[in-house]
Design a protein around this motif. Structure first.
Motif, PDB file in Angstrom:
ATOM      1  N   UNK A   1      74.910   2.903  15.132  1.00  0.00           N
ATOM      2  CA  UNK A   1      76.602   3.659  15.620  1.00  0.00           C
ATOM      3  C   UNK A   1      75.837   5.500  16.219  1.00  0.00           C
ATOM      4  N   UNK A   2      75.964   5.846  17.149  1.00  0.00           N
ATOM      5  CA  UNK A   2      75.727   7.019  17.526  1.00  0.00           C
ATOM      6  C   UNK A   2      76.778   7.689  17.812  1.00  0.00           C
ATOM      7  N   UNK A   3      76.426   8.919  16.894  1.00  0.00           N
ATOM      8  CA  UNK A   3      78.086   9.858  16.023  1.00  0.00           C
ATOM      9  C   UNK A   3      77.396  11.540  15.649  1.00  0.00           C
ATOM     10  N   UNK A   4      78.722  12.659  16.025  1.00  0.00           N
ATOM     11  CA  UNK A   4      77.109  13.471  15.758  1.00  0.00           C
ATOM     12  C   UNK A   4      78.176  13.160  14.072  1.00  0.00           C
ATOM     13  N   UNK A   5      79.081  13.628  13.492  1.00  0.00           N
ATOM     14  CA  UNK A   5      79.734  14.101  11.365  1.00  0.00           C
ATOM     15  C   UNK A   5      80.488  12.500  11.781  1.00  0.00           C
ATOM     16  N   UNK A   6      80.658  12.510  10.276  1.00  0.00           N
ATOM     17  CA  UNK A   6      81.633  12.100   9.748  1.00  0.00           C
ATOM     18  C   UNK A   6      82.113  11.885   8.285  1.00  0.00           C
ATOM     19  N   UNK A   7      83.159  11.998   7.865  1.00  0.00           N
ATOM     20  CA  UNK A   7      83.849  12.457   6.871  1.00  0.00           C
ATOM     21  C   UNK A   7      84.260  10.710   5.826  1.00  0.00           C
TER      22      UNK A   7
END
Length: 172
Positions: free
Chosen positions: A130-136
């Motif tokens: 997965x490519x993302x910066x931040x996640x709760x």
């Protein structure tokens, strides 16, 4: 296998589409698809195995009164429900490009409610791929459910769902 309740919202969108894929992978005879816009506390009480499907909304939305979403009336029921006898899995839809800093946040916020209300949370997944910066939805190096991006990675959904359902079958 005991029947599984798959609560999802919104109706007729990407979450609904993903819910159908999950149901097909389990075998549709093993799952009751329940739109959250039509769900009640009685529906939650009927099942020991629950899956929630939700789309990403920001924390600001969760902290306000719902007015325009299918989760508007059902979320307060979930927030006050005792999940102590339930096994719960979550999948969340998110857009990893537009919402890279809030990727599948709603899944994480919903997971916190389930855990606070003594539910057994199953179906955690690796963030690998997965490519993302931040996640709760990321805790202790794992997503608290299955993230899906139907906007930019729709082609990965069937493979991700298949692996996740295989995992859930052993955890339920």
């Amino acid at each position: 296998m005991d029947k599984i309740a798959l609560f999802f919202g919104p109706l007729n969108g990407s979450v609904h589409h993903a819910a159908k894929i999950v149901a097909q992978e389990f075998g549709e005879e093993n799952i009751d698809l329940i739109p959250v816009s039509q769900a009640s506390i009685n529906d939650l009480n009927k099942y020991g195995k629950i899956i929630f499907g939700i789309s990403t909304v920001g924390k600001d939305t969760w902290d306000q009164e719902f007015t325009n979403t299918d989760w508007a009336e059902f979320f307060p029921v979930v927030r006050d429900f005792d999940f102590s006898t339930k096994k719960v899995a979550l999948f969340g839809l998110g857009d990893h490009i537009t919402y890279a800093y809030h990727f599948v946040d709603s899944m994480g916020l919903l997971a916190k409610i389930i855990l606070k209300n003594k539910g057994t949370l199953i179906g955690k997944t690796s963030p690998e791929g997965y490519n993302f910066q931040d996640s709760e939805a990321l805790k202790d190096g794992l997503f608290l459910g299955l993230p899906l991006d139907e906007d930019y990675e729709k082609d990965l959904t069937p493979e991700r769902v298949k692996a996740w359902v295989a995992q859930l079958k052993s955890e339920f």
